[in-house]
Design a protein around this motif. Structure first.
Motif, PDB file in Angstrom:
ATOM      1  N   SER A  48      22.512   7.232 -10.027  1.00  0.00           N
ATOM      2  CA  SER A  48      21.692   7.107 -11.234  1.00  0.00           C
ATOM      3  C   SER A  48      20.242   7.528 -10.966  1.00  0.00           C
ATOM      4  O   SER A  48      19.638   8.259 -11.752  1.00  0.00           O
ATOM      5  CB  SER A  48      21.780   5.665 -11.733  1.00  0.00           C
ATOM      6  N   LEU A  49      19.695   7.099  -9.832  1.00  0.00           N
ATOM      7  CA  LEU A  49      18.304   7.452  -9.496  1.00  0.00           C
ATOM      8  C   LEU A  49      18.172   8.954  -9.248  1.00  0.00           C
ATOM      9  O   LEU A  49      17.197   9.581  -9.672  1.00  0.00           O
ATOM     10  CB  LEU A  49      17.844   6.677  -8.252  1.00  0.00           C
ATOM     11  N   LEU A  50      19.173   9.525  -8.569  1.00  0.00           N
ATOM     12  CA  LEU A  50      19.143  10.963  -8.308  1.00  0.00           C
ATOM     13  C   LEU A  50      19.245  11.751  -9.614  1.00  0.00           C
ATOM     14  O   LEU A  50      18.555  12.766  -9.789  1.00  0.00           O
ATOM     15  CB  LEU A  50      20.286  11.338  -7.343  1.00  0.00           C
ATOM     16  N   SER A  51      20.068  11.257 -10.540  1.00  0.00           N
ATOM     17  CA  SER A  51      20.189  11.927 -11.840  1.00  0.00           C
ATOM     18  C   SER A  51      18.870  11.887 -12.589  1.00  0.00           C
ATOM     19  O   SER A  51      18.445  12.884 -13.175  1.00  0.00           O
ATOM     20  CB  SER A  51      21.262  11.244 -12.699  1.00  0.00           C
ATOM     21  N   ASN A  52      18.211  10.731 -12.555  1.00  0.00           N
ATOM     22  CA  ASN A  52      16.898  10.613 -13.211  1.00  0.00           C
ATOM     23  C   ASN A  52      15.898  11.570 -12.602  1.00  0.00           C
ATOM     24  O   ASN A  52      15.105  12.203 -13.302  1.00  0.00           O
ATOM     25  CB  ASN A  52      16.358   9.185 -13.053  1.00  0.00           C
ATOM     26  N   PHE A  53      15.921  11.664 -11.276  1.00  0.00           N
ATOM     27  CA  PHE A  53      15.009  12.550 -10.540  1.00  0.00           C
ATOM     28  C   PHE A  53      15.269  14.008 -10.955  1.00  0.00           C
ATOM     29  O   PHE A  53      14.333  14.768 -11.205  1.00  0.00           O
ATOM     30  CB  PHE A  53      15.252  12.360  -9.045  1.00  0.00           C
ATOM     31  N   THR A  54      16.556  14.361 -11.069  1.00  0.00           N
ATOM     32  CA  THR A  54      16.930  15.734 -11.456  1.00  0.00           C
ATOM     33  C   THR A  54      16.480  16.015 -12.890  1.00  0.00           C
ATOM     34  O   THR A  54      15.926  17.076 -13.177  1.00  0.00           O
ATOM     35  CB  THR A  54      18.463  15.913 -11.343  1.00  0.00           C
ATOM     36  N   LEU A  55      16.705  15.042 -13.774  1.00  0.00           N
ATOM     37  CA  LEU A  55      16.301  15.220 -15.174  1.00  0.00           C
ATOM     38  C   LEU A  55      14.792  15.389 -15.277  1.00  0.00           C
ATOM     39  O   LEU A  55      14.297  16.209 -16.042  1.00  0.00           O
ATOM     40  CB  LEU A  55      16.742  14.011 -16.014  1.00  0.00           C
ATOM     41  N   ARG A  56      14.065  14.608 -14.464  1.00  0.00           N
ATOM     42  CA  ARG A  56      12.609  14.715 -14.479  1.00  0.00           C
ATOM     43  C   ARG A  56      12.178  16.115 -14.043  1.00  0.00           C
ATOM     44  O   ARG A  56      11.234  16.678 -14.591  1.00  0.00           O
ATOM     45  CB  ARG A  56      11.995  13.648 -13.560  1.00  0.00           C
ATOM     46  N   PHE A  57      12.889  16.667 -13.062  1.00  0.00           N
ATOM     47  CA  PHE A  57      12.581  18.033 -12.603  1.00  0.00           C
ATOM     48  C   PHE A  57      12.706  19.003 -13.780  1.00  0.00           C
ATOM     49  O   PHE A  57      11.797  19.791 -14.039  1.00  0.00           O
ATOM     50  CB  PHE A  57      13.540  18.434 -11.466  1.00  0.00           C
ATOM     51  N   PHE A  58      13.821  18.929 -14.514  1.00  0.00           N
ATOM     52  CA  PHE A  58      14.033  19.870 -15.624  1.00  0.00           C
ATOM     53  C   PHE A  58      13.080  19.599 -16.791  1.00  0.00           C
ATOM     54  O   PHE A  58      12.737  20.506 -17.534  1.00  0.00           O
ATOM     55  CB  PHE A  58      15.499  19.836 -16.081  1.00  0.00           C
ATOM     56  N   ARG A  59      12.680  18.340 -16.941  1.00  0.00           N
ATOM     57  CA  ARG A  59      11.709  18.011 -18.001  1.00  0.00           C
ATOM     58  C   ARG A  59      10.347  18.606 -17.707  1.00  0.00           C
ATOM     59  O   ARG A  59       9.622  18.996 -18.601  1.00  0.00           O
ATOM     60  CB  ARG A  59      11.566  16.486 -18.122  1.00  0.00           C
ATOM     61  N   GLU A  60       9.988  18.682 -16.435  1.00  0.00           N
ATOM     62  CA  GLU A  60       8.617  19.084 -16.089  1.00  0.00           C
ATOM     63  C   GLU A  60       8.487  20.534 -15.633  1.00  0.00           C
ATOM     64  O   GLU A  60       7.401  21.086 -15.679  1.00  0.00           O
ATOM     65  CB  GLU A  60       8.071  18.144 -14.993  1.00  0.00           C
ATOM     66  N   VAL A  61       9.585  21.148 -15.189  1.00  0.00           N
ATOM     67  CA  VAL A  61       9.470  22.466 -14.556  1.00  0.00           C
ATOM     68  C   VAL A  61       9.024  23.560 -15.538  1.00  0.00           C
ATOM     69  O   VAL A  61       8.315  24.492 -15.146  1.00  0.00           O
ATOM     70  CB  VAL A  61      10.794  22.863 -13.841  1.00  0.00           C
ATOM     71  N   PHE A  62       9.375  23.424 -16.809  1.00  0.00           N
ATOM     72  CA  PHE A  62       9.086  24.504 -17.759  1.00  0.00           C
ATOM     73  C   PHE A  62       7.726  24.368 -18.440  1.00  0.00           C
ATOM     74  O   PHE A  62       7.335  25.230 -19.213  1.00  0.00           O
ATOM     75  CB  PHE A  62      10.196  24.574 -18.810  1.00  0.00           C
TER      76      PHE A  62
END
Lengths: 261, 273
Positions: free
Chosen positions: B34-48
């Motif tokens: 769950s924490l890794l998924s949140n971390f991944t989602l945060r990456f996609f939220r911020e990268v663009f």
């Protein structure tokens, strides 16, 4: 003379004293727990512009947690935090980042970026400001001169001594000319001479920039030099408040023990 | 018998422990996912979204890519050489030695090159990112960025994940090419095949469907290496002890993810072939 006043009775007195002065920071009933262990139970304090407030307390009493709550590094469980007129809990990320540019934080370890030179460390907080390269360099040189380390501009953090690192950390924090300074044990791990120099530097900053400061320390010599007012935290609450002289004369043996030089 | 009974009785109070351990491990596993998924989602939220840290990205590409070239090159050469030497006797038994360059090339390009290179990158790059970020966390450098009003996730995490995603495919292609040179050297240890003939055989056998899926999956390998390294380092909370733990778990988890991605990639690629 009884000087160990509990927070709730101390606060109206303080507020009366600072009524006319401009408020930099106001904390009411701050609470914070970690894994069911209550670290801050009920902390209330005020800080006026240009005032140095020293916070004393045993290790693990939550002093560092208190200033990390102020800067938004730790989210409190309860209470209100007004920093420069803004309620921290109501700010979005952008608002919090804007506020952080007005609040300086000197870490216990100085927290210099290992992979950057001193110059790059000092330029880092200015990277979002639209400035010419020459203006940036000018500010870096000025900040380094203010802490007496102009010659260290091209050095790496690994080449600096503990005291130098603290000074560079201070210069980096001061480069944006903050209105509030938070010092987390600024003299820990330093020899008495360097500690005194850092304490004098804190006083210089107060005079030069009229900065309001909270200084977390165990170093009574530092507290004596820098404090306009001292707050003692015990068991997660404000146990006493007053000037250095008032608290030194405290009848409470626990409070008094802090001031035995 | 008596002894056995006693043992059984003695062990009775311990019986729930394995069950509890299992439940606790399962809980930890799902929490980690769950924490890794949140971390991944945060990456996609911020990268663009700006601000884009191009200078830091280029610096990280240099560290991740250019500095890994010697290691990846040497291992690639040895990989090609050894695979060729080991395959020769089997092919010789069937009188199919002339297939050696093509067979080795397909093995390297499709599977061995990407996976071995990615595993080396997980060891070198993943551990270095994990240790660096954990050390930055322990020395409060990440907090210092945050209190300066700079988003440390953008500056530290996004640039490193982007750098590994872009650089690992380049490293894999470089390693594949060097491995083919290693294979050419291996072929010539017990034979005499000229350079032109060797590579003509290699490119006759290789098809677009061998190269394309192999290159695409390396982007995912790179992403996984950067993501796990950053996740482990950025969330390290155990002081200096956490530096070693983060480096170690970044390699273990990164390597495991590489195999999982490879398995999925093979299944997906087989649908189109």
């Amino acid at each position: 003379m009884e000087t160990t006043l509990p927070t709730n009775t101390d606060q109206p007195k303080n507020q009366a004293n600072v009524k006319s002065a401009e408020m930099a920071l106001e904390i009411k009933n701050l609470q914070k727990s970690f894994a069911n262990k209550s670290v801050l139970k009920d902390i209330s304090l005020t800080l006026t512009k240009g005032e140095n407030l020293v916070v004393l307390g045993k290790s693990g009493s939550g002093k560092s947690v208190l200033i990390k709550c102020i800067i938004g590094l730790i989210e409190p469980d309860g209470g209100s935090l007004q920093v420069l007129g803004k309620n921290i809990s109501e700010l979005d990320d952008k608002g919090l980042n804007d506020l952080r540019k007005k609040v300086g934080f000197l870490f216990q370890s100085a927290a210099l970026y290992d992979s950057m030179t001193v110059r790059e460390n000092l330029e880092f907080p200015m990277r979002e400001l639209r400035m010419k390269e020459s203006e940036r360099l000018e500010l870096v040189k000025e900040a380094l001169t203010n802490v007496g380390l102009a010659e260290a501009i091209n050095k790496m953090p690994s080449e600096l001594s503990g005291g130098m690192r603290k000074r560079i950390g201070l210069a980096r924090t001061l480069i944006l000319k903050p209105e509030i300074m938070l010092y987390d044990e600024p003299t820990t791990g330093l020899d008495p001479i360097t500690s005194k120099e850092i304490s004098q530097l804190i006083m210089d900053i107060q005079k030069r920039l009229n900065t309001a400061s909270i200084i977390i320390t165990h170093d009574i010599a530092c507290a004596k030099i820098t404090a306009n007012r001292i707050l003692v935290i015990r068991d997660g609450v404000c146990a006493a408040a007053g000037t250095f002289t008032e608290l030194q004369a405290s009848q409470d043996p626990w409070i008094h023990s802090f001031f035995e030089l | 018998m008596e002894e056995a009974k006693n043992t059984s009785k003695d062990s009775e109070p311990d019986d729930p422990a394995p069950q509890n351990n299992f439940l606790s491990s399962a809980k930890d596993f799902f929490l980690e996912v769950s924490l890794l998924s949140n971390f991944t989602l945060r990456f996609f939220r911020e990268v663009f979204f700006p601000r884009y840290e191009f200078n830091e990205l280029i610096k990280q590409c240099y560290r991740v890519g250019y500095r890994s070239l010697p290691l990846v090159g040497i291992t690639g050469f040895i990989m090609g050489l050894v695979l060729t030497i080991q395959s020769r006797p089997t092919l010789a038994e069937f009188g199919a030695e002339s297939w050696l360059p093509g067979m080795v090339a397909v093995s390297i390009i499709r599977e061995i090159g990407p996976v071995i290179t990615a595993l080396i990158c997980a060891g070198k790059i993943g551990s270095s990112i994990g240790a660096e970020l954990a050390s930055m966390r322990a020395s409060e450098q990440i907090d210092a960025m945050q209190v300066s009003g700079i988003n440390p996730f953008k500056y530290i995490v996004i640039t490193r994940i982007a750098a590994t995603t872009l650089m690992v495919p380049i490293l894999v292609i470089f390693s594949d090419v060097i491995a083919l040179f290693g294979s050419y050297a291996g072929v010539n240890i017990k034979g005499d095949v000229n350079f032109h003939l060797f590579f003509a055989q290699v490119f006759n056998i290789l098809k677009f469907s061998d190269v394309f899926p192999a290159v695409i999956k390396t982007f995912f390998f790179g992403f996984a290496i950067g993501l796990i390294g950053c996740y482990k380092g950025y969330n390290s909370n155990e002081g200096t002890e956490g530096v070693g733990i983060s480096a170690n778990s970044a390699v273990v988890m990164g390597s495991l993810l590489i195999f999982i991605i490879d398995m999925i990639a093979v299944q997906v690629a087989s649908l189109f072939m």
